[in-house]
Design an enzyme around this catalytic site. Structure first.
Site, PDB file in Angstrom:
ATOM      1  N   TYR A   1     -37.554  -8.869  13.794  1.00 51.25           N
ATOM      2  CA  TYR A   1     -36.551 -10.107  13.498  1.00 51.25           C
ATOM      3  C   TYR A   1     -36.904 -10.905  12.268  1.00 51.25           C
ATOM      4  O   TYR A   1     -36.270 -11.404  11.494  1.00 51.25           O
ATOM      5  CB  TYR A   1     -36.633 -11.019  14.752  1.00 51.25           C
ATOM      6  CG  TYR A   1     -35.577 -10.466  15.783  1.00 51.25           C
ATOM      7  CD1 TYR A   1     -35.553  -9.113  15.883  1.00 51.25           C
ATOM      8  CD2 TYR A   1     -35.334 -11.274  16.775  1.00 51.25           C
ATOM      9  CE1 TYR A   1     -34.649  -8.774  16.973  1.00 51.25           C
ATOM     10  CE2 TYR A   1     -34.617 -10.982  18.036  1.00 51.25           C
ATOM     11  CZ  TYR A   1     -34.246  -9.686  18.000  1.00 51.25           C
ATOM     12  OH  TYR A   1     -33.693  -9.406  19.076  1.00 51.25           O
ATOM     13  N   GLY A   2     -38.295 -10.861  11.888  1.00 52.17           N
ATOM     14  CA  GLY A   2     -38.591 -11.760  10.914  1.00 52.17           C
ATOM     15  C   GLY A   2     -38.536 -11.442   9.421  1.00 52.17           C
ATOM     16  O   GLY A   2     -38.838 -12.452   8.589  1.00 52.17           O
TER      17      GLY A   2
ATOM     18  N   CYS B   1     -39.863 -15.353  20.874  1.00 54.35           N
ATOM     19  CA  CYS B   1     -39.690 -15.103  19.477  1.00 54.35           C
ATOM     20  C   CYS B   1     -39.636 -16.238  18.445  1.00 54.35           C
ATOM     21  O   CYS B   1     -38.845 -16.742  18.490  1.00 54.35           O
ATOM     22  CB  CYS B   1     -38.628 -14.097  19.354  1.00 54.35           C
ATOM     23  SG  CYS B   1     -38.315 -13.434  17.548  1.00 54.35           S
ATOM     24  N   ASN B   2     -40.650 -16.131  17.602  1.00 53.67           N
ATOM     25  CA  ASN B   2     -40.625 -17.482  16.602  1.00 53.67           C
ATOM     26  C   ASN B   2     -39.531 -17.321  15.705  1.00 53.67           C
ATOM     27  O   ASN B   2     -38.755 -18.336  15.415  1.00 53.67           O
ATOM     28  CB  ASN B   2     -42.001 -17.771  15.935  1.00 53.67           C
ATOM     29  CG  ASN B   2     -43.109 -17.997  16.647  1.00 53.67           C
ATOM     30  OD1 ASN B   2     -43.362 -19.466  16.544  1.00 53.67           O
ATOM     31  ND2 ASN B   2     -43.722 -17.458  17.499  1.00 53.67           N
TER      32      ASN B   2
ATOM     33  N   SER C   1     -39.006 -10.126  19.967  1.00 54.41           N
ATOM     34  CA  SER C   1     -38.485  -8.686  19.159  1.00 54.41           C
ATOM     35  C   SER C   1     -39.108  -7.508  19.446  1.00 54.41           C
ATOM     36  O   SER C   1     -38.809  -6.395  19.194  1.00 54.41           O
ATOM     37  CB  SER C   1     -38.627  -8.998  17.733  1.00 54.41           C
ATOM     38  OG  SER C   1     -39.658  -9.317  17.272  1.00 54.41           O
TER      39      SER C   1
ATOM     40  N   CYS D   1     -46.476 -16.551  15.219  1.00 52.48           N
ATOM     41  CA  CYS D   1     -45.516 -15.510  15.649  1.00 52.48           C
ATOM     42  C   CYS D   1     -46.256 -14.737  16.949  1.00 52.48           C
ATOM     43  O   CYS D   1     -47.394 -14.808  17.040  1.00 52.48           O
ATOM     44  CB  CYS D   1     -45.444 -14.235  14.605  1.00 52.48           C
ATOM     45  SG  CYS D   1     -44.856 -12.759  15.232  1.00 52.48           S
ATOM     46  N   THR D   2     -45.418 -14.425  17.863  1.00 50.73           N
ATOM     47  CA  THR D   2     -46.171 -14.145  19.006  1.00 50.73           C
ATOM     48  C   THR D   2     -46.996 -12.871  19.238  1.00 50.73           C
ATOM     49  O   THR D   2     -47.445 -12.403  20.169  1.00 50.73           O
ATOM     50  CB  THR D   2     -45.061 -14.004  20.496  1.00 50.73           C
ATOM     51  OG1 THR D   2     -44.052 -13.318  19.914  1.00 50.73           O
ATOM     52  CG2 THR D   2     -44.751 -15.680  20.924  1.00 50.73           C
ATOM     53  N   HIS D   3     -46.616 -12.205  17.977  1.00 50.33           N
ATOM     54  CA  HIS D   3     -47.537 -10.810  17.836  1.00 50.33           C
ATOM     55  C   HIS D   3     -48.989 -11.242  17.369  1.00 50.33           C
ATOM     56  O   HIS D   3     -49.902 -10.364  17.745  1.00 50.33           O
ATOM     57  CB  HIS D   3     -46.773  -9.926  16.849  1.00 50.33           C
ATOM     58  CG  HIS D   3     -45.695  -9.211  16.963  1.00 50.33           C
ATOM     59  ND1 HIS D   3     -44.440  -9.746  17.344  1.00 50.33           N
ATOM     60  CD2 HIS D   3     -45.478  -8.107  17.614  1.00 50.33           C
ATOM     61  CE1 HIS D   3     -43.440  -8.722  18.014  1.00 50.33           C
ATOM     62  NE2 HIS D   3     -44.037  -7.825  18.031  1.00 50.33           N
TER      63      HIS D   3
ATOM     64  N   GLU E   1     -47.745  -3.940  16.920  1.00 52.69           N
ATOM     65  CA  GLU E   1     -46.773  -2.974  17.345  1.00 52.69           C
ATOM     66  C   GLU E   1     -47.604  -1.551  17.358  1.00 52.69           C
ATOM     67  O   GLU E   1     -47.059  -0.800  18.402  1.00 52.69           O
ATOM     68  CB  GLU E   1     -45.270  -3.016  16.570  1.00 52.69           C
ATOM     69  CG  GLU E   1     -44.651  -4.196  16.753  1.00 52.69           C
ATOM     70  CD  GLU E   1     -43.924  -4.014  18.413  1.00 52.69           C
ATOM     71  OE1 GLU E   1     -43.649  -3.259  18.733  1.00 52.69           O
ATOM     72  OE2 GLU E   1     -43.648  -5.420  18.786  1.00 52.69           O
TER      73      GLU E   1
END
Length: 220
Positions: free
Chosen positions: A48-49, A79-80, A17, A195-197, A159
């Protein structure tokens, strides 16, 4: 090289995302340096979350479609939230293309890492509410005790490039406080960055969590 199947020379497609999936891209490049990679971050519709399962599935299929048009041999859903709810749609729409998500991989790593079986999952709202990690962990270790914590502000911080400092640690402390209380009572020993963030904030999260907790990066 001339004997290779042409399909093998196609790139691996990776989508997320936003910028979080770059942590997965980095992990793939370190392990498969010979592969060509193609990345798509859907920053226009981030995050997206916080969106419903139907919306996330629709976005995931659309994002993957842009990659498919360019041609690739494997889709990695970095994206989880999409891994949690969109895998059935992605595998159906793009069959027979192989599709790999991060939730199952994260659950594997968490179960392998945890000694006590008490595992916390830090993720976005939709991933937590959908229970994908809890189901995946219990499928591998039925006696596991899983705590889940939604940490949506981590996505915004990543972000914006705010990955270190007092602000990030303050937010991490607020999110982790209930889990640290659980740790004292129930022997929590492993935390999944679901979460990949979140790995972008790993240093701050680790500082708040303490050395006795093992952090698992689902992207790795």
């Amino acid at each position: 090289m001339s004997n290779l199947n042409p399909v093998s020379e196609l790139p691996i497609g990776v989508f997320d995302s936003g910028v979080g999936g770059l942590t997965v891209l980095k992990a793939i490049r370190e392990r498969l340096p010979q592969e060509h990679l193609l990345y798509l971050g859907d920053t226009a519709r981030l995050p997206y979350g916080t969106k419903g399962a139907e919306t996330v599935s629709r976005y995931a299929v659309q994002a993957a479609g842009h990659l498919v048009e360019r041609g690739f041999k494997l889709l990695v859903v970095a994206c989880n939230p999409a891994s949690a709810v969109a895998m059935p749609a992605l595998t159906k729409v793009f069959a027979p293309l192989p599709v790999i998500g991060v939730v199952e991989a994260g659950a594997d790593a968490a179960v392998s890492t945890s000694v006590s079986g008490h595992i916390a999952v830090l993720a976005t709202e939709s991933t937590v509410h959908g229970g994908a990690y809890t189901r995946a962990i219990h499928a591998r270790r039925p006696d596991a005790v899983v705590f889940s914590q939604a940490c949506s502000l981590f996505v915004a911080l990543a972000e914006e490039g705010w990955t270190h400092g007092a602000l990030v640690e303050s937010v991490a402390r607020e999110y982790l406080h209930p889990l640290l209380d659980e740790k004292k009572r129930d022997g929590l020993d492993t935390v999944v960055l679901g979460c990949t963030h979140f790995p972008l904030l790993k240093q701050a999260i680790a500082h708040v969590a303490g050395e006795e907790l093992q952090l698992v990066d689902s992207g790795e």
